[in-house]
Write an enzyme that holds these catalytic residues in place. Structure first.
Site, short mmCIF file in Angstrom:
data_model
loop_
_atom_site.label_atom_id
_atom_site.label_comp_id
_atom_site.label_asym_id
_atom_site.label_seq_id
_atom_site.Cartn_x
_atom_site.Cartn_y
_atom_site.Cartn_z
N HIS A 84 -1.68 10.52 -27.59
CA HIS A 84 -1.98 9.23 -26.94
C HIS A 84 -2.85 8.34 -27.85
CE1 HIS A 84 -1.14 10.44 -22.45
NE2 HIS A 84 -0.05 10.17 -23.12
N ARG B 255 -2.85 21.91 -14.24
CA ARG B 255 -1.93 20.83 -14.65
C ARG B 255 -2.30 20.24 -16.01
NH1 ARG B 255 1.06 16.01 -11.23
NH2 ARG B 255 2.10 15.15 -13.08
N GLU C 83 9.02 17.09 -25.61
CA GLU C 83 8.45 17.55 -24.33
C GLU C 83 9.17 18.84 -23.86
OE1 GLU C 83 5.72 16.11 -23.00
OE2 GLU C 83 5.89 13.92 -22.96
N LYS D 243 7.60 22.58 -14.86
CA LYS D 243 6.72 21.49 -14.41
C LYS D 243 6.53 21.53 -12.90
CE LYS D 243 5.29 16.77 -14.87
NZ LYS D 243 5.34 15.50 -15.59
N ASN E 20 -0.66 18.59 -20.69
CA ASN E 20 -1.15 17.58 -21.62
C ASN E 20 -1.22 18.10 -23.06
OD1 ASN E 20 -3.41 14.99 -21.68
ND2 ASN E 20 -1.85 15.04 -20.08
N HIS F 290 -1.24 15.83 -26.14
CA HIS F 290 -1.38 14.44 -25.69
C HIS F 290 -2.72 13.80 -26.05
CE1 HIS F 290 2.27 15.45 -23.58
NE2 HIS F 290 2.39 14.21 -23.11
N HIS G 193 6.53 7.92 -27.57
CA HIS G 193 5.64 8.90 -26.91
C HIS G 193 5.95 10.33 -27.34
CE1 HIS G 193 3.19 10.81 -23.83
NE2 HIS G 193 4.24 11.53 -23.49
N ARG H 222 0.82 -1.24 0.00
CA ARG H 222 0.00 0.00 0.00
C ARG H 222 0.84 1.28 0.00
NH1 ARG H 222 -3.26 -2.83 3.69
NH2 ARG H 222 -4.94 -3.89 2.60
N LYS I 153 3.01 11.38 -11.59
CA LYS I 153 2.08 10.54 -12.35
C LYS I 153 2.79 9.22 -12.62
CE LYS I 153 -1.05 13.62 -14.89
NZ LYS I 153 -1.50 14.09 -16.22
N GLU J 105 -4.17 17.53 -10.91
CA GLU J 105 -4.77 17.90 -12.20
C GLU J 105 -6.28 18.20 -12.08
OE1 GLU J 105 -3.25 15.64 -15.63
OE2 GLU J 105 -5.16 16.02 -16.61
N1 LIG Z 1 4.69 10.33 -15.66
C1 LIG Z 1 4.76 11.37 -16.45
O1 LIG Z 1 4.53 12.52 -16.07
C2 LIG Z 1 5.16 11.17 -17.89
C3 LIG Z 1 5.54 12.27 -18.67
C4 LIG Z 1 5.93 12.05 -19.98
C5 LIG Z 1 5.98 10.75 -20.48
N2 LIG Z 1 5.62 9.72 -19.68
C6 LIG Z 1 5.74 8.34 -20.18
O2 LIG Z 1 7.11 8.07 -20.42
C7 LIG Z 1 7.23 7.07 -21.42
C8 LIG Z 1 8.24 7.50 -22.45
O3 LIG Z 1 9.48 7.69 -21.81
P1 LIG Z 1 10.85 7.57 -22.62
O4 LIG Z 1 10.74 8.33 -23.86
O5 LIG Z 1 11.92 7.83 -21.68
O6 LIG Z 1 10.81 6.06 -23.08
P2 LIG Z 1 11.57 4.75 -22.51
O7 LIG Z 1 11.52 4.68 -21.07
O8 LIG Z 1 11.01 3.62 -23.32
O9 LIG Z 1 13.07 5.01 -22.92
C9 LIG Z 1 13.37 5.15 -24.27
C10 LIG Z 1 14.41 4.13 -24.74
O10 LIG Z 1 15.68 4.66 -24.44
C11 LIG Z 1 16.44 3.71 -23.71
N3 LIG Z 1 17.25 4.47 -22.77
C12 LIG Z 1 16.83 5.22 -21.72
N4 LIG Z 1 17.86 5.85 -21.16
C13 LIG Z 1 18.96 5.51 -21.87
C14 LIG Z 1 20.32 5.87 -21.79
N5 LIG Z 1 20.77 6.75 -20.90
N6 LIG Z 1 21.19 5.29 -22.67
C15 LIG Z 1 20.74 4.43 -23.62
N7 LIG Z 1 19.45 4.08 -23.75
C16 LIG Z 1 18.57 4.61 -22.89
C17 LIG Z 1 15.45 2.78 -23.07
O11 LIG Z 1 16.00 1.51 -22.84
C18 LIG Z 1 14.34 2.76 -24.11
O12 LIG Z 1 14.62 1.80 -25.09
C19 LIG Z 1 5.86 6.89 -22.00
O13 LIG Z 1 5.31 5.70 -21.52
C20 LIG Z 1 5.09 8.08 -21.49
O14 LIG Z 1 3.71 7.81 -21.36
C21 LIG Z 1 5.22 9.90 -18.41
O1 LIG Z 2 2.61 15.43 -15.78
C1 LIG Z 2 1.60 15.68 -16.44
O2 LIG Z 2 0.56 16.09 -15.91
C2 LIG Z 2 1.59 15.49 -17.90
O3 LIG Z 2 0.54 15.56 -18.52
C3 LIG Z 2 2.90 15.22 -18.57
C4 LIG Z 2 2.77 14.41 -19.86
O4 LIG Z 2 3.92 14.72 -20.63
C5 LIG Z 2 2.78 12.90 -19.63
O5 LIG Z 2 2.87 12.23 -20.85
C6 LIG Z 2 1.69 12.33 -18.77
O6 LIG Z 2 1.96 10.98 -18.45
C7 LIG Z 2 0.35 12.33 -19.47
O7 LIG Z 2 -0.60 12.19 -18.50
P1 LIG Z 2 -2.02 11.52 -18.74
O8 LIG Z 2 -2.75 11.89 -17.50
O9 LIG Z 2 -2.60 12.13 -19.99
O10 LIG Z 2 -1.79 10.06 -18.87
ZN LIG Z 3 4.11 13.34 -22.30
#
Ligand SMILES: NC(=O)c1ccc[n+]([C@@H]2O[C@H](COP(=O)([O-])OP(=O)(O)OC[C@H]3O[C@@H](n4cnc5c(N)ncnc54)[C@H](O)[C@@H]3O)[C@@H](O)[C@H]2O)c1
Ligand SMILES: O=C(O)C(=O)C[C@@H](O)[C@H](O)[C@H](O)COP(=O)(O)O
Ligand SMILES: [Zn+2]
Length: 382
Positions: free
Chosen positions: A260, A249, A194, A235, A253, A256, A274, A130, A152, A245
């Site tokens: 998405h 916030r 981004e 951010k 998006n 997105h 992404h 939890r 998130k 959000e």
């Molecule tokens: N939580 C949030 O606020 C938020 C915000 C934006 C995106 N996201 C999510 O993040 C994801 C995309 O993230 P991403 O673009 O980092 O993708 P990812 O995590 O898949 O990484 C991209 C690729 O790069 C490689 N990689 C990462 N770091 C590396 C390094 N230093 N050297 C060599 N290779 C490396 C990974 O192995 C992978 O193949 C999506 O699922 C998206 O929905 C979340």
């Molecule tokens: O942090 C946030 O809030 C964002 O919207 C950042 C986005 O870049 C990110 O991809 C986030 O995961 C999207 O959120 P979601 O709520 O649309 O899934």
């Molecule tokens: Zn994003």
């Protein structure tokens, strides 16, 4: 916008969330300080590092070495790279490994990787016993400027992006800009979308700076640190004012809703990362804003031009296999957008533009103009 940093200065950005406030530490070489910082934050803690295979190859040993030097025990959980791990199966694998490693409530999960690992490990930490605290060690540009900040966490459903998840803030973010040197150029460009988003949505001066300096960010050096710190500050400000959000916030998006849907339509595959979906989505959001008369065509063109200069896709036709069923179908894309988390009582919410640097939340958007706009875009020549 603040002045660019000197190359050697690590910078701290505070995410001001009261008793859940935390630091984002940005700079070349800061990974080496991870163990020391974790030991100071949580004396006597045990940790489990969650990472993916590619990141493990380059960065797992230095991470473990830093923790070991501070006397912190670690275990490791290595998943497959890419969205394939941001799934029910990926969550099961990570959760079971954390339970097997006997990670207790007072221990720490360390997410070492891109946004996939951060979202997945963060969600596993949120539900394990939890709720166990976690640290983000973002290794992709996208993770350093966006996903590691703000709490998130989650996984995808086959029906849509991030449809299962939780808000769970990290207790520390360590963004070592040197680790980006091993990132592939395509992944670096995807993360850059981004960065550009932060200029487009709320900081025209930053966008202008990016137009002039983007190639230096790709090369490394102080421009890279400046872009990461500026994005994180933007951010952190938004998240500290609207963590869950309920309002502002949603601006983060931008791009997105379209992006998405495109990721889902391409099966969360390597056809569209992404950040690439965000680039196309942000261009579409700007063009849709122009169509509604909210900005001029020239402003929409300015945004698209910059993304193209940075090597990003901006058109639906840029996606590999564009003509495949589902992607070239406005109704299918509308159905996917109906799963967007900003939908309220069945009505779409879009983030639109009043200017470069001024995004707004448009609620209760009628589906017909969106469908017509998509049909127009889908009809363009490849
Ligand atoms: N939580 C949030 O606020 C938020 C915000 C934006 C995106 N996201 C999510 O993040 C994801 C995309 O993230 P991403 O673009 O980092 O993708 P990812 O995590 O898949 O990484 C991209 C690729 O790069 C490689 N990689 C990462 N770091 C590396 C390094 N230093 N050297 C060599 N290779 C490396 C990974 O192995 C992978 O193949 C999506 O699922 C998206 O929905 C979340
Ligand atoms: O942090 C946030 O809030 C964002 O919207 C950042 C986005 O870049 C990110 O991809 C986030 O995961 C999207 O959120 P979601 O709520 O649309 O899934
Ligand atoms: Zn994003």
């Amino acid at each position: 916008m603040t002045a660019p940093l000197k190359h050697s200065d690590p910078v701290n950005v505070d995410v001001a969330l009261g008793d859940r406030a935390y630091d984002i530490v940005i700079g070349r070489g800061v990974l080496a300080s991870l163990g020391e910082r974790v030991a100071a934050l949580r004396p006597g803690v045990r940790t489990a590092i969650v990472t993916d295979r590619t990141v493990a190859k380059y960065w797992l040993e230095p991470t473990e070495a830093s923790l070991a030097a501070a006397g912190i025990p670690t275990s490791r959980v290595v998943v497959e790279e890419g969205e394939i791990s941001k799934t029910y199966a990926g969550l099961e694998k990570v959760s079971e490994a954390l339970i097997a490693a006997k990670i207790e409530r007072n221990d720490l999960v360390i997410a070492l990787g891109g946004g996939v690992v951060g979202d997945l490990a963060g969600f596993a930490a949120a539900i394990l016993r939890r709720g166990v605290d976690f640290v983000q060690v973002p290794t992709s540009l996208l993770a350093q400027v966006d996903s590691s900040v703000g709490g998130k966490t989650g996984i995808n459903s086959p029906q849509g992006k991030n449809l299962l998840g939780a808000f769970h803030q990290p207790v520390l973010v360590i963004a070592d800009t040197a680790v980006l040197d091993t990132l592939s150029p395509r992944q670096f460009r995807a993360g850059y979308a981004e960065v550009a988003k932060y200029g487009v949505l709320g900081d025209e001066a930053f966008f202008t700076w990016l137009e002039k300096n983007h190639s230096d960010i790709f090369k490394g050096g102080s421009a890279r640190e400046h872009a990461i710190a500026t994005s994180c500050r933007a951010k952190a400000g938004v998240v500290s004012r609207d963590e869950r959000e309920t309002g502002e916030r949603a601006l983060l998006n931008l791009g997105h809703t379209f992006g998405h849907a495109l990721e889902a339509a391409t099966g969360f595959s390597d056809r569209l990362f992404h950040g690439e979906g965000v680039s196309i989505g942000m261009t579409l959001a700007a063009q849709f804003s122009a169509k509604l008369g909210m900005i001029g065509e020239a402003e929409a063109a300015r945004i698209e031009r910059h993304l193209i200069e940075a090597g990003l896709p901006t058109r639906l036709q840029d996606i590999a296999g564009f003509a495949q069923e589902g992607l070239a179908d406005a109704d299918a894309l509308m159905a996917l957008m109906a799963q967007d988390k900003k939908v309220k009582r069945g009505k779409l919410t879009f983030i639109l533009l009043e200017a470069v640097g001024r995004a707004v939340i448009a609620k209760d958007v009628e589906p017909t103009p969106v469908r017509d706009f998509l049909k127009e875009k889908l009809a363009q020549k490849a």
